[in-house]
Design a protein around this motif. Structure first.
Motif, PDB file in Angstrom:
ATOM      1  N   GLU A  77       0.822  -1.207   0.000  1.00  0.00           N
ATOM      2  CA  GLU A  77       0.000   0.000   0.000  1.00  0.00           C
ATOM      3  C   GLU A  77       0.858   1.260   0.000  1.00  0.00           C
ATOM      4  OE1 GLU A  77      -2.248  -0.704   3.475  1.00  0.00           O
ATOM      5  OE2 GLU A  77      -3.290  -2.438   2.595  1.00  0.00           O
ATOM      6  N   THR A  78       1.960   1.230   0.754  1.00  0.00           N
ATOM      7  CA  THR A  78       2.848   2.390   0.792  1.00  0.00           C
ATOM      8  C   THR A  78       3.499   2.621  -0.561  1.00  0.00           C
ATOM      9  OG1 THR A  78       3.309   1.935   3.124  1.00  0.00           O
ATOM     10  CG2 THR A  78       4.810   3.417   1.991  1.00  0.00           C
ATOM     11  N   LYS A  79       3.957   1.552  -1.170  1.00  0.00           N
ATOM     12  CA  LYS A  79       4.576   1.659  -2.494  1.00  0.00           C
ATOM     13  C   LYS A  79       3.571   2.173  -3.516  1.00  0.00           C
ATOM     14  CE  LYS A  79       5.499  -2.065  -4.832  1.00  0.00           C
ATOM     15  NZ  LYS A  79       6.099  -3.336  -5.306  1.00  0.00           N
ATOM     16  N   ALA A  80       2.329   1.682  -3.448  1.00  0.00           N
ATOM     17  CA  ALA A  80       1.289   2.119  -4.381  1.00  0.00           C
ATOM     18  C   ALA A  80       0.972   3.602  -4.194  1.00  0.00           C
ATOM     19  CB  ALA A  80       0.023   1.279  -4.194  1.00  0.00           C
ATOM     20  N   ALA A  81       0.963   4.068  -2.943  1.00  0.00           N
ATOM     21  CA  ALA A  81       0.687   5.481  -2.677  1.00  0.00           C
ATOM     22  C   ALA A  81       1.777   6.364  -3.277  1.00  0.00           C
ATOM     23  CB  ALA A  81       0.580   5.722  -1.174  1.00  0.00           C
ATOM     24  N   ALA A  82       3.024   5.925  -3.145  1.00  0.00           N
ATOM     25  CA  ALA A  82       4.133   6.690  -3.721  1.00  0.00           C
ATOM     26  C   ALA A  82       4.049   6.687  -5.241  1.00  0.00           C
ATOM     27  CB  ALA A  82       5.468   6.098  -3.259  1.00  0.00           C
ATOM     28  N   GLN A  83       3.726   5.528  -5.809  1.00  0.00           N
ATOM     29  CA  GLN A  83       3.636   5.434  -7.268  1.00  0.00           C
ATOM     30  C   GLN A  83       2.507   6.291  -7.807  1.00  0.00           C
ATOM     31  OE1 GLN A  83       5.989   3.547  -9.112  1.00  0.00           O
ATOM     32  NE2 GLN A  83       5.101   4.900 -10.660  1.00  0.00           N
ATOM     33  N   ASN A  84       1.424   6.410  -7.046  1.00  0.00           N
ATOM     34  CA  ASN A  84       0.301   7.244  -7.470  1.00  0.00           C
ATOM     35  C   ASN A  84       0.708   8.718  -7.566  1.00  0.00           C
ATOM     36  OD1 ASN A  84      -2.722   7.630  -7.913  1.00  0.00           O
ATOM     37  ND2 ASN A  84      -2.373   8.932  -6.132  1.00  0.00           N
ATOM     38  N   ILE A  85       1.518   9.174  -6.609  1.00  0.00           N
ATOM     39  CA  ILE A  85       2.015  10.553  -6.659  1.00  0.00           C
ATOM     40  C   ILE A  85       2.784  10.793  -7.954  1.00  0.00           C
ATOM     41  CG2 ILE A  85       3.633  12.175  -5.580  1.00  0.00           C
ATOM     42  CD1 ILE A  85       2.857  10.969  -2.883  1.00  0.00           C
ATOM     43  N   ILE A  86       3.559   9.781  -8.356  1.00  0.00           N
ATOM     44  CA  ILE A  86       4.329   9.891  -9.598  1.00  0.00           C
ATOM     45  C   ILE A  86       3.405   9.845 -10.810  1.00  0.00           C
ATOM     46  CG2 ILE A  86       6.060   8.748 -11.037  1.00  0.00           C
ATOM     47  CD1 ILE A  86       7.351   7.734  -8.431  1.00  0.00           C
ATOM     48  N   ASN A  87       2.512   8.858 -10.840  1.00  0.00           N
ATOM     49  CA  ASN A  87       1.643   8.674 -12.004  1.00  0.00           C
ATOM     50  C   ASN A  87       0.715   9.857 -12.237  1.00  0.00           C
ATOM     51  OD1 ASN A  87       2.814   6.160 -12.230  1.00  0.00           O
ATOM     52  ND2 ASN A  87       1.079   5.031 -11.383  1.00  0.00           N
ATOM     53  N   GLU A  88       0.223  10.453 -11.156  1.00  0.00           N
ATOM     54  CA  GLU A  88      -0.690  11.599 -11.269  1.00  0.00           C
ATOM     55  C   GLU A  88       0.054  12.923 -11.439  1.00  0.00           C
ATOM     56  OE1 GLU A  88      -4.002  11.406 -11.475  1.00  0.00           O
ATOM     57  OE2 GLU A  88      -3.815   9.216 -11.418  1.00  0.00           O
ATOM     58  N   GLU A  89       1.379  12.851 -11.458  1.00  0.00           N
ATOM     59  CA  GLU A  89       2.217  14.049 -11.624  1.00  0.00           C
ATOM     60  C   GLU A  89       1.833  15.143 -10.627  1.00  0.00           C
ATOM     61  OE1 GLU A  89       2.147  15.245 -15.727  1.00  0.00           O
ATOM     62  OE2 GLU A  89       3.163  13.427 -16.403  1.00  0.00           O
ATOM     63  N   LEU A  90       1.780  14.740  -9.354  1.00  0.00           N
ATOM     64  CA  LEU A  90       1.380  15.668  -8.287  1.00  0.00           C
ATOM     65  C   LEU A  90       2.533  16.517  -7.780  1.00  0.00           C
ATOM     66  CD1 LEU A  90      -0.941  13.301  -6.201  1.00  0.00           C
ATOM     67  CD2 LEU A  90      -1.567  14.886  -8.050  1.00  0.00           C
ATOM     68  N   ILE A  91       3.754  16.170  -8.164  1.00  0.00           N
ATOM     69  CA  ILE A  91       4.940  16.902  -7.720  1.00  0.00           C
ATOM     70  C   ILE A  91       5.824  17.163  -8.938  1.00  0.00           C
ATOM     71  CG2 ILE A  91       4.876  16.018  -5.347  1.00  0.00           C
ATOM     72  CD1 ILE A  91       6.894  13.898  -6.132  1.00  0.00           C
ATOM     73  N   PRO A  92       6.808  18.050  -8.831  1.00  0.00           N
ATOM     74  CA  PRO A  92       7.647  18.401  -9.981  1.00  0.00           C
ATOM     75  C   PRO A  92       8.408  17.206 -10.551  1.00  0.00           C
ATOM     76  CG  PRO A  92       7.882  20.028  -8.240  1.00  0.00           C
ATOM     77  CD  PRO A  92       7.100  18.896  -7.655  1.00  0.00           C
ATOM     78  N   THR A  93       8.887  17.393 -11.791  1.00  0.00           N
ATOM     79  CA  THR A  93       9.584  16.321 -12.504  1.00  0.00           C
ATOM     80  C   THR A  93      10.773  15.778 -11.713  1.00  0.00           C
ATOM     81  OG1 THR A  93       8.946  17.314 -14.612  1.00  0.00           O
ATOM     82  CG2 THR A  93      10.767  15.735 -14.647  1.00  0.00           C
ATOM     83  N   SER A  94      11.600  16.662 -11.192  1.00  0.00           N
ATOM     84  CA  SER A  94      12.779  16.235 -10.448  1.00  0.00           C
ATOM     85  C   SER A  94      12.391  15.450  -9.198  1.00  0.00           C
ATOM     86  CB  SER A  94      13.629  17.444 -10.061  1.00  0.00           C
ATOM     87  OG  SER A  94      14.757  17.058  -9.313  1.00  0.00           O
TER      88      SER A  94
END
Length: 374
Positions: free
Chosen positions: A130-147
């Motif tokens: 679940e923790t890994k999925a939550a982190a991956q969601n932040i990436i997939n949804e582009e919720l934070i900058p590219t870097s």
């Protein structure tokens, strides 16, 4: 708890749920026990319904264990839940009705929390997943900058676990959780950046008679977009936002809007869509002068079907069942703009709501001393 009427499952008016949340527990498997009774108490028409309608529970973010009363009498008996894994240190324990009840008497005493054993790998693995999925969601949804997305992806990769021990799963999940916490600090400012940039792009694209100013603003957009996408702190993103805002304001003051190339400066308003609020409160950036009673105080509400999303269907509203004095309420904000001539607009309605003798259209939109249509 004593009740002479039927209680429905989840009915906050008549149901009961007495609980406490325990924090900072060591990771492990726990049980909860309590001495309880549940009786029809001689209530006429009360039905035991086979039992299992109320009792003890232990609950985490992902699991719940219950120990329900199965005997209809007035004798305290000890009930104990099955073990429940706790991976984040937090456990809610309590007693509640879990189905509809007729009139009855319920009582609980002598609660006991027991650390039963350490976690197994099978119990710890879901926490990691679940923790890994939550982190991956932040990436997939582009919720934070590219870097920052790249950095978070590296944390996920470096903490990959397969067929590990309980400690390996937990340690990896904790490392990813720390990275998530850092990433979450970037979500709001990055959303603000993504909300601002289209206004800047529009200023450049809509104006065709300001070549020099367009080139200057286009350079600012490019430079600050590079800075925002490379940002790893909220301060970095906010610096890019403020720098671009200054460039946009300078552009609006120096360029020459025309009837066919007007500038949308909505970005200079605070919270124009009245989002990010608690029901009944005034959202950030807005002020309210009101001279009436508290019951009719202008407030922000949202569509109940979208209650979980405070960014949708938010509206300022004023309701009254009686006549109100002129200028009884004013909702407004102040903004400093480049010198020029402006037009304001918003979505609004005024309705008598079927009240006999009531009149419509007694509210108007205004900018400084200029009154818009009622």
């Amino acid at each position: 708890y004593w009740g002479a009427s039927t209680i429905e499952d989840g009915d906050s008016e008549k149901g009961f749920d007495y609980y406490q949340t325990i924090k900072n527990l060591p990771r492990g498997a726990y049980t909860i026990s309590a001495s309880m009774l549940n009786s029809t108490n001689g209530e006429e028409g009360a039905d035991w319904n086979g039992g299992g309608k109320a009792g003890l529970y232990a609950k985490t973010a992902t699991d719940e264990q219950q120990a329900l009363i199965t005997i209809d009498d007035q004798t305290f008996r000890t009930y104990t839940t099955e073990t429940i894994p706790v991976v984040d240190g937090e456990l809610r324990i309590g007693v509640k009705n879990v189905n509809s009840l007729t009139g009855r008497w319920f009582a609980a005493d002598e609660f006991k929390l027991t650390y039963a054993r350490q976690l197994t790998a099978a119990e710890a693995a879901p926490y990691y997943d679940e923790t890994k999925a939550a982190a991956q969601n932040i990436i997939n949804e582009e919720l934070i900058p590219t870097s920052a997305r790249s950095d978070l992806g590296s944390i996920i990769t470096s903490n990959y676990v397969s067929d590990g021990t309980a400690n390996e799963y937990i340690n990896a999940a904790n490392n990813i959780n720390e990275a998530i916490t850092e990433a979450q600090a970037l979500v709001a400012p990055y959303a603000a950046w993504k909300g601002l940039k289209p206004y800047a792009d529009d200023l450049v694209s809509v104006s065709t008679n300001n070549a020099e100013e367009n080139a200057t603003l286009a350079t600012a957009i490019s430079d600050q977009n590079t800075a925002a996408e490379a940002a790893t702190t909220a301060d970095d993103i906010n610096t890019a936002i403020n720098t671009l805002k200054d460039a946009m304001i300078t552009y609006a003051g120096a360029a020459n809007p025309t009837s066919g190339n007007q500038f949308d400066l909505t970005f200079m308003l605070t919270n124009p869509d009245v989002s990010g609020f608690e029901n009944g409160a005034h959202p950030a950036g807005w002020y309210c002068d009101y001279s009436g009673d508290a019951w009719h105080n202008p407030q922000v509400n949202r569509n109940a079907s979208l209650a979980s999303d405070q960014t949708k269907n938010a509206t300022y509203e004023f309701w009254t069942g009686t006549a109100v004095a002129t200028n009884e309420f004013t909702v407004y904000q102040k903004v400093t703009l480049p010198e020029g001539t402006y037009q304001m607009n918003c979505l609004a309605f005024a309705d008598a709501n079927g009240v006999e003798g009531a009149t419509n259209n007694q509210v108007y939109f205004f900018a400084n001393d200029t009154q818009g249509s009622k």
